[in-house]
Scaffold this active site. Structure first.
Site, mmCIF file in Angstrom:
data_model
loop_
_atom_site.group_PDB
_atom_site.id
_atom_site.type_symbol
_atom_site.label_atom_id
_atom_site.label_comp_id
_atom_site.label_asym_id
_atom_site.label_seq_id
_atom_site.Cartn_x
_atom_site.Cartn_y
_atom_site.Cartn_z
ATOM 1 N N LYS A 1 0.837 -1.209 0.000
ATOM 2 C CA LYS A 1 0.000 0.000 0.000
ATOM 3 C C LYS A 1 0.869 1.256 0.000
ATOM 4 O O LYS A 1 0.591 2.212 -0.738
ATOM 5 C CB LYS A 1 -0.894 -0.002 1.255
ATOM 6 C CG LYS A 1 -1.526 1.337 1.590
ATOM 7 C CD LYS A 1 -2.408 1.261 2.802
ATOM 8 C CE LYS A 1 -1.747 1.562 4.125
ATOM 9 N NZ LYS A 1 -1.379 2.961 4.362
ATOM 10 N N ASN A 2 1.934 1.238 0.819
ATOM 11 C CA ASN A 2 2.720 2.451 1.012
ATOM 12 C C ASN A 2 3.742 2.696 -0.104
ATOM 13 O O ASN A 2 4.502 3.652 -0.048
ATOM 14 C CB ASN A 2 3.383 2.438 2.393
ATOM 15 C CG ASN A 2 2.325 2.564 3.493
ATOM 16 O OD1 ASN A 2 1.179 2.917 3.209
ATOM 17 N ND2 ASN A 2 2.694 2.268 4.728
ATOM 18 N N ARG B 1 -3.809 10.390 3.298
ATOM 19 C CA ARG B 1 -2.693 11.344 3.374
ATOM 20 C C ARG B 1 -1.990 11.506 2.026
ATOM 21 O O ARG B 1 -1.162 12.389 1.849
ATOM 22 C CB ARG B 1 -1.658 10.872 4.410
ATOM 23 C CG ARG B 1 -2.228 10.783 5.803
ATOM 24 C CD ARG B 1 -1.164 10.586 6.816
ATOM 25 N NE ARG B 1 -0.250 11.719 6.892
ATOM 26 C CZ ARG B 1 -0.574 12.905 7.383
ATOM 27 N NH1 ARG B 1 -1.778 13.139 7.830
ATOM 28 N NH2 ARG B 1 0.318 13.867 7.424
ATOM 29 N N CYS C 1 -5.009 7.559 9.340
ATOM 30 C CA CYS C 1 -5.305 7.046 10.688
ATOM 31 C C CYS C 1 -5.003 8.087 11.758
ATOM 32 O O CYS C 1 -4.040 8.841 11.653
ATOM 33 C CB CYS C 1 -4.477 5.791 10.949
ATOM 34 S SG CYS C 1 -5.017 4.394 9.965
ATOM 35 N N ASP D 1 4.379 0.076 12.116
ATOM 36 C CA ASP D 1 3.170 -0.633 11.656
ATOM 37 C C ASP D 1 3.149 -2.105 12.076
ATOM 38 O O ASP D 1 2.145 -2.776 11.908
ATOM 39 C CB ASP D 1 3.083 -0.564 10.121
ATOM 40 C CG ASP D 1 3.132 0.868 9.644
ATOM 41 O OD1 ASP D 1 2.116 1.549 9.715
ATOM 42 O OD2 ASP D 1 4.220 1.324 9.238
ATOM 43 N N VAL E 1 7.769 6.486 16.690
ATOM 44 C CA VAL E 1 7.463 7.134 15.405
ATOM 45 C C VAL E 1 6.193 7.987 15.513
ATOM 46 O O VAL E 1 6.168 9.137 15.067
ATOM 47 C CB VAL E 1 7.348 6.086 14.278
ATOM 48 C CG1 VAL E 1 7.017 6.766 12.939
ATOM 49 C CG2 VAL E 1 8.641 5.292 14.156
HETATM 50 N N1 EPU Z 1 6.151 14.314 10.667
HETATM 51 C C1 EPU Z 1 6.189 15.652 10.999
HETATM 52 N N2 EPU Z 1 6.011 16.575 9.981
HETATM 53 C C2 EPU Z 1 5.811 16.202 8.701
HETATM 54 C C3 EPU Z 1 5.786 14.823 8.372
HETATM 55 C C4 EPU Z 1 5.959 13.896 9.382
HETATM 56 O O1 EPU Z 1 6.363 16.015 12.162
HETATM 57 O O2 EPU Z 1 5.648 17.090 7.833
HETATM 58 C C5 EPU Z 1 6.298 13.309 11.740
HETATM 59 C C6 EPU Z 1 5.009 12.486 11.917
HETATM 60 O O3 EPU Z 1 4.081 13.154 12.722
HETATM 61 C C7 EPU Z 1 5.524 11.225 12.551
HETATM 62 C C8 EPU Z 1 6.906 11.067 11.905
HETATM 63 O O4 EPU Z 1 7.254 12.351 11.369
HETATM 64 O O5 EPU Z 1 5.668 11.394 13.935
HETATM 65 C C9 EPU Z 1 6.970 10.051 10.817
HETATM 66 O O6 EPU Z 1 5.982 10.330 9.820
HETATM 67 P P1 EPU Z 1 6.213 9.941 8.294
HETATM 68 O O7 EPU Z 1 6.139 11.177 7.489
HETATM 69 O O8 EPU Z 1 7.414 9.079 8.188
HETATM 70 O O9 EPU Z 1 4.928 9.048 8.017
HETATM 71 P P2 EPU Z 1 3.942 9.107 6.792
HETATM 72 O O10 EPU Z 1 4.673 9.313 5.529
HETATM 73 O O11 EPU Z 1 2.797 9.994 7.116
HETATM 74 C C10 EPU Z 1 4.107 6.560 6.215
HETATM 75 C C11 EPU Z 1 3.116 5.452 6.102
HETATM 76 C C12 EPU Z 1 2.699 4.999 7.481
HETATM 77 C C13 EPU Z 1 3.937 4.530 8.224
HETATM 78 C C14 EPU Z 1 4.962 5.668 8.285
HETATM 79 C C15 EPU Z 1 6.253 5.248 8.939
HETATM 80 C C16 EPU Z 1 2.000 5.944 4.066
HETATM 81 C C17 EPU Z 1 0.763 6.387 3.368
HETATM 82 N N3 EPU Z 1 1.954 5.917 5.375
HETATM 83 O O12 EPU Z 1 3.409 7.628 6.845
HETATM 84 O O13 EPU Z 1 1.827 3.903 7.307
HETATM 85 O O14 EPU Z 1 3.573 4.133 9.523
HETATM 86 O O15 EPU Z 1 5.251 6.133 6.947
HETATM 87 O O16 EPU Z 1 6.849 4.190 8.234
HETATM 88 O O17 EPU Z 1 2.988 5.601 3.421
HETATM 89 C C18 EPU Z 1 -0.017 2.551 7.732
HETATM 90 O O18 EPU Z 1 0.257 1.970 6.667
HETATM 91 O O19 EPU Z 1 -0.891 2.134 8.545
HETATM 92 C C19 EPU Z 1 0.715 3.764 8.079
HETATM 93 C C20 EPU Z 1 0.342 4.590 9.057
#
Ligand code: EPU
EC number: 2.5.1.7
Length: 464
Positions: free
Chosen positions: A48-49, A122, A146, A336, A358
């Site tokens: 998915k990601n 997102r 989420c 995850d 995280v």
């Molecule tokens: N963060 C910030 N500012 C930002 C972006 C992120 O403070 O502008 C913080 C977040 O709040 C968090 C941390 O950085 O505390 C990590 O966030 P990240 O940006 O890495 O996560 P994401 O890209 O929003 C993706 C996956 C998540 C997965 C995380 C970590 C997708 C759509 N989502 O999220 O997947 O847990 O990376 O590997 O790719 C899931 O599949 O259930 C899921 C939540």
């Protein structure tokens, strides 16, 4: 682009977050009679990601792309819808899971058509760079995903501004333009964010000049996105120490790519096998991307056989053992993976600790487990390892799980995607009958999970 309505503020430190929509399921509740080991074989599709980002990358090409192993999940349907309102023609290919994405006629979308996707996912934030390159402007609706923390987008907006984008926050989204084009930049992320790294990649590949990103995330899904972008004609170097260098190019073509398998889904079924005393062959799972998970799985008392076409995960008998886990960015133990594994830890003999570093609020799912008989305490302190950025900020981010406990059936409500799968495992491994509601969220990330449960011998009924 036509903008009609304005309402709530889209805040840079976290836009509105709705629950993931329950798309495509005709039921929302499962009554599970637990205690039956899950046994059998299931097949994975693409992650998915990765898949959702690969679909966005297709916007950058001048010719159609073919993406293979696309799972039928609601997050894919949401991204497909948003691509289609921007003029991308999306069709299924010959094999199941093939998606053909034709971006030749990309166009600005009507505000109402974009806004229909508000609060659903997102991924829309990743449309910024590609739309700015293609159209010179972008409007991004309020984001969803989420509720596992604040999930701000400040890193995204900061890097886009450094590329030269003009960012204007509006009541129900963000409008962007690039009056002088997008130019390569020297960037550094304060935390190796997956999404912000993808934002940089999807923007820098066609920006003018060279971009250097320090503090990048290097998850396997990001590496596969880099594979895709290279197939399209991009020039990207991954250096040591989380540095990625991108030389912008003028043109990119479409790609032909089979998506990396979903290691989060693989870990979820592995955890289900362990918690139910079962034996599941997860077709398509591979060792290299799951190395860290496999180590922990073995320490808890699970067994696995690595084969050419997948991994067999099973409970080999004997007592499960407690572990201390700290979630982290790759190559650490993925955030995850913790929720599904916690169910097995309620059955381990001793005290386990899960320190979530995280996301600051990823233990919302444990209340239901406690109702089912688990002994889990949540703490604000950083337990079991190193101090993390949440320790000083009063977030409930460490869990202490004392076992073994027997789970009993209960009525529980799914809070988020991974927590939801963990609730399914809890119900499947519990004594008696449980009713799990709000299961539509699970369809955001797990393809045909009901069919897979059936295949593995679970005993359940569906309700509307
Ligand atoms: N963060 C910030 N500012 C930002 C972006 C992120 O403070 O502008 C913080 C977040 O709040 C968090 C941390 O950085 O505390 C990590 O966030 P990240 O940006 O890495 O996560 P994401 O890209 O929003 C993706 C996956 C998540 C997965 C995380 C970590 C997708 C759509 N989502 O999220 O997947 O847990 O990376 O590997 O790719 C899931 O599949 O259930 C899921 C939540």
């Amino acid at each position: 682009m036509n903008e009609a309505r304005r309402h709530d503020d889209a805040n840079e430190r976290g836009s509105a977050q709705n629950h993931g929509a329950s798309v495509g399921l005709s039921f929302d509740k499962i009554t599970i009679r637990g205690g039956i080991p899950l046994v059998g074989r299931i097949e994975l599709k693409g992650a998915k990601n990765l898949v959702t980002k690969a679909m966005v990358a297709a916007l950058l090409g001048e010719t159609p792309s073919v993406l293979k192993d696309v799972p039928n999940i609601s997050d894919v349907r949401i991204v497909r819808g948003l691509l289609e309102v921007h003029g991308v023609k999306v069709t299924e290919g010959d094999e199941p899971g093939d998606l053909i994405l034709d971006p030749v006629n990309v166009e600005s979308a009507h505000f109402a058509a974009i806004d229909a996707h508000a609060g659903s996912s997102r991924i829309p934030i990743l449309f910024c760079g590609p739309l700015l390159h293609r159209l010179g402007e972008a409007f991004i609706p309020d984001l969803g995903g989420c509720r596992i923390g604040d999930r701000p987008i400040d890193f995204h907006l900061e890097v886009l501004r450094k590329f030269g984008a003009v960012v204007e926050k509006q009541p129900n989204g963000i409008r962007m333009s690039a009056p002088n084009g997008l130019k390569g930049a020297k960037l550094e992320l304060p935390y190796p964010s997956v999404g912000a790294t993808e934002q940089v990649l999807l923007t820098a590949v066609r920006a003018d000049g060279i971009t250097e990103l320090k503090g990048a995330a290097i998850e396997p899904e990001i590496m596969d996105l880099i594979n895709i972008l290279q197939k399209m004609g991009a020039i990207i170097t991954v250096d040591t120490d989380r540095v990625i260098r991108i030389e912008g190019v003028e043109r990119l073509t479409g790609y032909h790519h089979r998506a990396l398998f979903d290691r989060n889904e693989a870990a979820s079924w592995a955890a289900a096998a362990l918690a139910t005393n079962g034996d599941i062959f997860v077709g398509g799972a591979r060792q290299p991307e799951m190395l860290t998970f496999l180590n922990v799985f073995r320490k808890v008392g699970g067994a696995f056989d690595i084969c050419d076409d997948g991994i067999r995960f099973y409970h080999p008998g004997g007592d499960l053992k407690p572990v201390i886990i700290e979630t982290d960015v790759h190559p650490g133990f993925m955030t995850d993976w913790q929720q599904p594994l916690v169910i097995a830890l309620t059955k381990a003999h001793g005290t386990s600790i899960v320190h979530e570093t995280v996301y600051e609020q990823r233990f919302g799912f444990v209340d239901a487990l406690v109702d089912m008989g688990a002994t889990i305490q949540i703490h604000k302190e950083c337990l079991g390892g190193h101090p993390c950025r949440f320790g000083q900020r009063n977030f409930n981010h460490s869990a202490v799980i004392t076992g073994p406990t027997k789970l009993h059936g209960a009525d529980i409500v799914v809070p988020d995607l991974r927590g939801g799968f963990s609730h399914l495992i809890a119900a499947l491994s519990a004594d008696g009958t449980s009713t799990v509601s709000n299961v539509g969220i699970i369809s955001r990330g797990y393809e045909n999970f009901i069919g897979k449960l059936r295949l593995l011998g679970a005993d359940f009924d569906l309700e509307g």
